[in-house]
Structure formats: structure tokens, C-alpha cells
Design a protein around this motif. Structure first.
Motif, PDB file in Angstrom:
ATOM      1  N   UNK A 148       1.230  -1.098   0.274  1.00  0.00           N
ATOM      2  CA  UNK A 148      -0.141  -0.164  -0.305  1.00  0.00           C
ATOM      3  C   UNK A 148       1.011   1.165  -0.151  1.00  0.00           C
ATOM      4  N   UNK A 149       0.220   2.624  -0.434  1.00  0.00           N
ATOM      5  CA  UNK A 149       0.915   3.873  -0.771  1.00  0.00           C
ATOM      6  C   UNK A 149       1.682   4.072   1.395  1.00  0.00           C
ATOM      7  N   UNK A 150       2.395   4.622   1.474  1.00  0.00           N
ATOM      8  CA  UNK A 150       3.119   5.278   2.617  1.00  0.00           C
ATOM      9  C   UNK A 150       2.882   6.267   3.152  1.00  0.00           C
ATOM     10  N   UNK A 151       2.636   6.981   4.298  1.00  0.00           N
ATOM     11  CA  UNK A 151       2.282   8.087   4.882  1.00  0.00           C
ATOM     12  C   UNK A 151       2.695   7.910   6.274  1.00  0.00           C
ATOM     13  N   UNK A 152       2.917   9.145   6.685  1.00  0.00           N
ATOM     14  CA  UNK A 152       3.276   9.401   7.760  1.00  0.00           C
ATOM     15  C   UNK A 152       2.340  10.254   9.084  1.00  0.00           C
ATOM     16  N   UNK A 153       1.492  10.201  10.172  1.00  0.00           N
ATOM     17  CA  UNK A 153       0.776  10.285  10.687  1.00  0.00           C
ATOM     18  C   UNK A 153       1.835  11.111  11.940  1.00  0.00           C
ATOM     19  N   UNK A 154       1.841  12.040  12.037  1.00  0.00           N
ATOM     20  CA  UNK A 154       2.267  12.729  13.666  1.00  0.00           C
ATOM     21  C   UNK A 154       0.902  12.874  14.756  1.00  0.00           C
ATOM     22  N   UNK A 155       1.348  12.137  15.661  1.00  0.00           N
ATOM     23  CA  UNK A 155       0.485  11.894  16.689  1.00  0.00           C
ATOM     24  C   UNK A 155       0.047  13.776  17.422  1.00  0.00           C
ATOM     25  N   UNK A 156      -1.290  13.650  18.475  1.00  0.00           N
ATOM     26  CA  UNK A 156      -1.107  14.995  18.920  1.00  0.00           C
ATOM     27  C   UNK A 156      -0.295  15.849  19.467  1.00  0.00           C
ATOM     28  N   UNK A 157       0.523  15.347  19.901  1.00  0.00           N
ATOM     29  CA  UNK A 157       1.579  16.266  20.992  1.00  0.00           C
ATOM     30  C   UNK A 157       3.162  15.747  19.920  1.00  0.00           C
ATOM     31  N   UNK A 158       3.395  16.343  19.724  1.00  0.00           N
ATOM     32  CA  UNK A 158       4.600  16.223  18.829  1.00  0.00           C
ATOM     33  C   UNK A 158       5.960  16.452  19.999  1.00  0.00           C
ATOM     34  N   UNK A 159       7.111  16.829  19.463  1.00  0.00           N
ATOM     35  CA  UNK A 159       8.465  16.695  19.942  1.00  0.00           C
ATOM     36  C   UNK A 159       8.153  18.407  20.014  1.00  0.00           C
ATOM     37  N   UNK A 160       9.067  18.297  21.892  1.00  0.00           N
ATOM     38  CA  UNK A 160       9.039  20.664  21.924  1.00  0.00           C
ATOM     39  C   UNK A 160      10.253  21.075  21.029  1.00  0.00           C
ATOM     40  N   UNK A 161      10.736  22.519  21.116  1.00  0.00           N
ATOM     41  CA  UNK A 161      11.562  22.744  20.316  1.00  0.00           C
ATOM     42  C   UNK A 161      12.688  22.621  21.379  1.00  0.00           C
ATOM     43  N   UNK A 162      12.458  22.752  22.489  1.00  0.00           N
ATOM     44  CA  UNK A 162      13.708  22.927  23.675  1.00  0.00           C
ATOM     45  C   UNK A 162      14.590  21.540  23.408  1.00  0.00           C
ATOM     46  N   UNK A 163      15.920  21.672  23.723  1.00  0.00           N
ATOM     47  CA  UNK A 163      16.684  20.713  23.774  1.00  0.00           C
ATOM     48  C   UNK A 163      16.198  20.394  24.802  1.00  0.00           C
ATOM     49  N   UNK A 164      16.432  20.763  26.017  1.00  0.00           N
ATOM     50  CA  UNK A 164      15.760  20.154  27.891  1.00  0.00           C
ATOM     51  C   UNK A 164      14.684  19.421  27.117  1.00  0.00           C
ATOM     52  N   UNK A 209      10.467  13.160  12.341  1.00  0.00           N
ATOM     53  CA  UNK A 209      10.038  13.202  13.378  1.00  0.00           C
ATOM     54  C   UNK A 209      10.586  14.596  14.267  1.00  0.00           C
ATOM     55  N   UNK A 210      11.822  14.863  13.800  1.00  0.00           N
ATOM     56  CA  UNK A 210      12.514  16.328  14.525  1.00  0.00           C
ATOM     57  C   UNK A 210      13.459  17.135  13.381  1.00  0.00           C
ATOM     58  N   UNK A 211      13.016  17.078  12.569  1.00  0.00           N
ATOM     59  CA  UNK A 211      13.216  17.941  11.320  1.00  0.00           C
ATOM     60  C   UNK A 211      12.981  19.049  11.693  1.00  0.00           C
ATOM     61  N   UNK A 212      13.341  19.838  11.592  1.00  0.00           N
ATOM     62  CA  UNK A 212      13.584  21.835  11.611  1.00  0.00           C
ATOM     63  C   UNK A 212      13.042  21.923  13.476  1.00  0.00           C
ATOM     64  N   UNK A 213      13.924  21.036  13.922  1.00  0.00           N
ATOM     65  CA  UNK A 213      14.431  21.827  15.031  1.00  0.00           C
ATOM     66  C   UNK A 213      15.479  22.156  15.516  1.00  0.00           C
ATOM     67  N   UNK A 214      15.135  23.124  17.311  1.00  0.00           N
ATOM     68  CA  UNK A 214      16.307  23.255  17.672  1.00  0.00           C
ATOM     69  C   UNK A 214      17.425  22.255  18.529  1.00  0.00           C
ATOM     70  N   UNK A 215      17.336  21.233  18.312  1.00  0.00           N
ATOM     71  CA  UNK A 215      18.239  20.262  18.430  1.00  0.00           C
ATOM     72  C   UNK A 215      18.061  19.143  17.860  1.00  0.00           C
ATOM     73  N   UNK A 216      19.551  18.143  18.095  1.00  0.00           N
ATOM     74  CA  UNK A 216      20.006  17.232  18.027  1.00  0.00           C
ATOM     75  C   UNK A 216      19.263  15.666  18.473  1.00  0.00           C
ATOM     76  N   UNK A 217      19.297  14.728  17.453  1.00  0.00           N
ATOM     77  CA  UNK A 217      18.745  13.413  18.055  1.00  0.00           C
ATOM     78  C   UNK A 217      19.018  12.560  17.701  1.00  0.00           C
ATOM     79  N   UNK A 218      19.568  11.581  18.752  1.00  0.00           N
ATOM     80  CA  UNK A 218      20.093  10.426  18.299  1.00  0.00           C
ATOM     81  C   UNK A 218      19.359   9.088  18.562  1.00  0.00           C
ATOM     82  N   UNK A 219      18.382   8.447  17.758  1.00  0.00           N
ATOM     83  CA  UNK A 219      17.784   6.757  18.203  1.00  0.00           C
ATOM     84  C   UNK A 219      17.863   6.028  18.490  1.00  0.00           C
ATOM     85  N   UNK A 220      18.297   4.927  18.954  1.00  0.00           N
ATOM     86  CA  UNK A 220      18.835   4.160  18.961  1.00  0.00           C
ATOM     87  C   UNK A 220      17.828   2.928  19.820  1.00  0.00           C
ATOM     88  N   UNK A 221      17.712   1.953  18.686  1.00  0.00           N
ATOM     89  CA  UNK A 221      17.011   1.138  19.948  1.00  0.00           C
ATOM     90  C   UNK A 221      17.972  -0.447  19.623  1.00  0.00           C
TER      91      UNK A 221
END
Length: 298
Positions: free
Chosen positions: A20-36, A124-136
Motif C-alpha cells: 500500500x502507499x506509505x504515509x506518516x501521521x504525527x500524534x497530537x503531541x509533537x516533540x518540543x522545540x527546546x533541547x532540555x 519527527x525531529x526535522x527543523x527543530x532547535x536540537x539534534x537527536x539520536x534514536x537507538x533501538x
């Protein structure tokens, strides 16, 4: 540390579902903009944001090095699939797609899936004021010789203040911890061999659920070939041969051979890492994937 109860079909779902066609839908609480505040916010978003991703199994056929299975066609509609779920569940499945034994990857069937999941996670973290690394990371116990690791994003500089948050996601493998604990508590003669066998049985059953695997071994190209190759490759890395059973459509027999070989491997490793089977039983975590989010200011 928080947990989400999302259940994955870790072994064969990606082989059997349709496209099927792929889409991305974010939840109702997007990540904050501040790194802390970002690590906690990103972790929450991973467990609530959903994605339906389209991918192909073709890399598994193109990169296979098989002694018994042929892949005359390595592209086209028969290889296309889709998967829907939270980003956390996608990351967990991508992690199991990186399954390795003593550092050697089992197969590349999920390589394109991992590419799509990486892109969706970066959004999910594009155009934010912080950098992120997600490791599973999935492993039946810490630093086991069989494991899966998957990461998205850059590694933080060593001299940077980093904020971290961890969530756990169901791996789709049958849990082994309670049975391991029960064995250690009720049997004073518990051995590492018995503990290794319990863990190995759950890992193999998670990788090759008997009923679904039996159906897959009777399925049309390329599903049968990809599953057979996975048996071949894992058996080779464990020093055994489960391919004959797989070619005879005997999932139960093939699983038993892998369980025996993996059980011996894990028992020997457990003996070197833990002072007693009781201590080893407490460390067992077959049923979970840990996802760690680290954020920092650029």
C-alpha cells in the motif's frame, strides 16, 4: 523508563502482508522545540505517531549468498509490502531486521524497510532547535552473542550535555524472563544449559512462529525462498544445518535444530557472564526492545 505494549510479528509479518502507499501521521503531541525537554517529547512522539510504510523485500534476494536457494527474480510486485504501526514499533521491527550472531548479520530482507523507517523517524525531529539520536536495541540478555541494533541520527559529541529518555516496546518474541526466574527459584540444580535452552526456544519461536512459518514454506515465490534462506543463514552462523528440514516444509524440525544450537551457544556465553543461573535469569529480556532517545543543542 516507560513502556508501550505494542505487539509485533517479528518474524514473518513483513514477508506476508500486502502492499500500500506509505504515509506518516504525527500524534497530537509533537516533540518540543527546546533541547532540555526534547528527549522526553521525542520518546512520547515515537509511541504515539503512526506510519504506514511501503517497502520492498528485494534486497534480501539480491544480497543472499545461498547454497540451496535460488532467486531468479529480484525485483517486482511480488517483493512489495506495507506495514502500519507506531514509529516505536517500526523501530523495534527494524532492529530485529538487523539480527546478528557474533557480529555477523543474518539477512538483508528488511534493508529497504529500514531505509523508510529511518526517513520517517528523521521527519519527527526535522527543523527543530536540537539534534537527536534514536537507538533501538534487542538482546535476550545484556551483550548476548545474538542481538539486533538500529540507530537513526548522528552520535552526540563527547563534550556536549545530552538529555536522554528510554522506552520499551514488545519485541513480538515470547517472553522468557518469568519462566527463567521460576526455573531458578524452584530448582536448586538449575544449570546454565537449561536456562540457555529456555531463552533459545523463545528466540527461535519468535523468529519462526511454527504455524506461520509452515505456511510461509508452502507459499509462492519469493516468500518460501526468503524464509528458507533465513533458516540456512542462521543455521550456518550457529554451526548447524536446519535447511534440510526447511526444504521439507518441516518448520518444527528446523526450529528444533536451531534451538539446540542456539541453546548451546547461549549456555556457554551465560556461564562466562554470570556467577549463577539465578543472576542470569534476572537479566533475561527476550520480549522487549529498548529505544533510547538522546537530544542535545547543536
Amino acid at each position: 523508563m516507560r513502556a508501550t505494549s505494542t505487539v509485533l510479528d517479528a518474524a514473518l509479518f513483513l514477508l506476508l502482508v500486502g502492499a500500500a502507499v506509505g504515509t506518516l501521521t504525527l500524534g497530537t503531541s509533537p516533540p518540543p522545540t527546546a533541547a532540555d525537554d526534547a528527549a522526553d517529547g521525542v520518546a512520547d512522539a515515537l509511541t504515539t505517531s503512526t506510519a504506514s510504510v511501503e517497502y520492498t523485500l528485494a534486497p534480501g534476494a539480491r544480497r543472499a549468498s545461498s547454497r540451496v536457494v535460488d532467486f531468479p527474480v529480484t525485483e517486482g510486485a511480488t517483493f512489495r509490502r506495507t506495514s502500519h504501526g507506531t514509529l516505536a514499533s517500526h523501530l523495534a521491527t527494524a532492529t530485529l531486521g538487523n539480527l546478528s550472531v557474533r557480529g555477523q548479520r543474518v539477512a538483508h530482507t528488511r534493508a529497504d524497510y529500514q531505509r523508510v523507517v529511518t526517513n520517517a523517524t528523521r521527519n519527527l525531529t526535522r527543523e527543530r532547535d536540537y539534534l537527536a539520536r534514536i537507538r533501538a536495541r534487542w538482546e535476550p540478555y545484556p551483550d548476548a552473542p545474538v542481538r539486533g541494533v538500529f540507530a537513526v541520527g548522528p552520535t552526540p559529541p563527547p563534550d556536549t550535555e545530552v538529555h536522554a529518555e528510554t522506552v520499551t516496546v514488545a519485541s513480538g518474541f515470547p517472553s522468557a524472563r518469568e519462566d527463567a526466574r521460576r526455573l531458578a527459584e524452584t530448582d536448586s540444580n538449575t544449570t546454565f544449559e537449561r536456562l540457555g535452552s529456555i531463552v533459545a526456544e523463545r528466540v527461535v519461536r519468535g523468529l519462526f512462529p511454527p504455524d506461520r512459518t509452515r505456511s510461509a514454506l508452502l507459499a509462492d515465490y519469493p516468500v518460501e525462498e526468503l524464509v528458507t534462506y533465513r533458516y540456512e543463514r542462521l543455521g550456518r552462523l550457529l554451526g548447524t544445518n536446519a535447511t534440510g528440514r526447511a526444504l521439507a516444509d518441516d518448520a518444527t524440525g528446523a526450529n528444533a535444530e536451531l534451538e539446540r544450537a542456539l541453546g548451546e551457544t547461549l549456555a556457554a556465553d551465560l556461564r562466562t557472564r554470570y556467577r549463577s543461573p539465578d543472576a542470569a535469569a534476572e537479566a533475561v529480556s527476550v520480549g522487549r526492545v529498548r529505544i533510547t532517545v538522546r537530544t542535545w543543542s547543536p
